[in-house]
Design a protein around this motif. Structure first.
Motif, short mmCIF file in Angstrom:
data_model
loop_
_atom_site.label_atom_id
_atom_site.label_comp_id
_atom_site.label_asym_id
_atom_site.label_seq_id
_atom_site.Cartn_x
_atom_site.Cartn_y
_atom_site.Cartn_z
N UNK A 1 0.83 -1.19 0.00
CA UNK A 1 0.00 0.00 0.00
C UNK A 1 0.87 1.25 0.00
N UNK A 2 0.52 2.18 -0.89
CA UNK A 2 1.29 3.41 -1.01
C UNK A 2 0.47 4.67 -0.75
N UNK A 3 -0.81 4.63 -1.14
CA UNK A 3 -1.63 5.84 -1.06
C UNK A 3 -3.04 5.51 -0.59
N UNK A 4 -3.53 6.29 0.35
CA UNK A 4 -4.93 6.23 0.76
C UNK A 4 -5.61 7.49 0.27
N UNK A 74 -8.14 5.67 8.59
CA UNK A 74 -7.26 5.68 9.75
C UNK A 74 -6.81 4.26 10.11
N UNK A 75 -7.71 3.32 10.05
CA UNK A 75 -7.36 1.92 10.33
C UNK A 75 -6.38 1.38 9.29
N UNK A 76 -6.59 1.77 8.02
CA UNK A 76 -5.67 1.35 6.97
C UNK A 76 -4.29 1.97 7.19
N UNK A 77 -4.28 3.24 7.61
CA UNK A 77 -3.00 3.90 7.86
C UNK A 77 -2.27 3.27 9.04
N UNK A 81 1.66 2.33 7.95
CA UNK A 81 2.00 3.68 8.44
C UNK A 81 2.85 4.51 7.48
N UNK A 82 3.45 3.90 6.48
CA UNK A 82 4.26 4.66 5.52
C UNK A 82 3.43 5.22 4.37
N UNK A 83 2.13 4.89 4.32
CA UNK A 83 1.27 5.37 3.24
C UNK A 83 1.12 6.88 3.27
N UNK A 84 1.05 7.45 2.09
CA UNK A 84 0.66 8.85 1.97
C UNK A 84 -0.87 8.93 1.94
#
Length: 247
Positions: A1-4, A74-77, A81-84
């Motif tokens: 995962x890179x971006x939310x 928020x849960x995905x982040x 935790x490195x996701x933008x």
């Protein structure tokens, strides 16, 4: 995962997914979530999910967008935790108008109501949609034969504001971009440190065009095949039953 993509639906999310496809990212939008991860998302939305659940579900995806991913940003982040994080937004009045136009056009589409009723994949889709509407707007939809539009304007507007406020307050500032799609490639490419692509910035879902794009998705194409088979089966069965009764 890179971006939310944490922006609410109808804030340019389809445009953003197209932009990230151009940049070479694997993106999941609304129907992609349902097609690829419908059972997993329904379980998370109805029973809850841990960071391990999100890691398992989304580990092979680069970008997630719109409900239910945006609601669970928020849960995905926490799981990645490195996701933008990108908060797409727009003027509240134009957002609400766009939502209502889309939902009213959706409700008027009788073909789709039969499609979701006569297709096993459509049944899966309705379960996914009900769970997503519940967590997004806080009310249950007896769908597809009940209308989605006409829900409380007050609640829709309040949830829109609360969601945006939550993202602005909780997202790490060094990982957050607040973005309007009309800004084009510039701020987006600067945020990711990449060159501006040699093609125009996309623009998807203008007004009621969203319905056509929805109907062209491969997930909907599968539903259509299933519906036609169901209609053929019911027609043959009815003819045989009628013939048996007449004899």
């Amino acid at each position: 995962m890179k971006v939310i993509l944490a922006g609410w639906a109808k804030t340019g999310t389809a445009t953003m997914c197209s932009a990230f496809n151009i940049l070479g990212y694997k993106t999941y939008h609304w129907l992609d979530h349902c097609e690829q991860l419908g059972d997993e998302w329904t379980k998370i939305l109805t029973q809850g999910g841990t960071s391990e659940d999100f890691q398992k579900v989304l580990t092979d995806v680069d970008v997630v967008s719109v409900s239910p991913a945006a609601i669970c940003w928020w849960e995905i982040h926490q799981a990645f935790p490195d996701c933008k994080i990108i908060l797409t937004t727009r003027d509240e009045d134009s957002w609400y108008e766009s939502c209502q136009l889309y939902l009213k056009n959706f409700d008027k589409d009788v073909f789709n109501k039969f499609l979701y009723t006569l297709s096993p994949t459509g049944w899966k889709y309705t379960a996914f949609l009900r769970s997503s509407v519940m967590i997004t707007f806080g009310h249950y939809v007896v769908w597809p034969w009940s209308n989605v539009a006409g829900r409380s304007e007050m609640l829709m507007r309040r949830n829109f504001r609360q969601h945006n406020h939550h993202v602005l307050q909780k997202a790490p500032k060094d990982k957050l971009l607040v973005y309007l799609v009309k800004e084009g490639w510039g701020p987006l490419c600067k945020f990711f440190g990449v060159e501006v692509p040699d093609q125009p910035f996309p623009h998807k879902n203008k007004r009621a065009e969203a319905i056509n794009q929805h109907n062209e998705h491969r997930f909907i194409t599968r539903m259509k095949r299933e519906m036609y088979f169901t209609i053929l089966f019911l027609t043959v069965f009815t003819c045989l039953l009628f013939s048996f009764i007449m004899n």
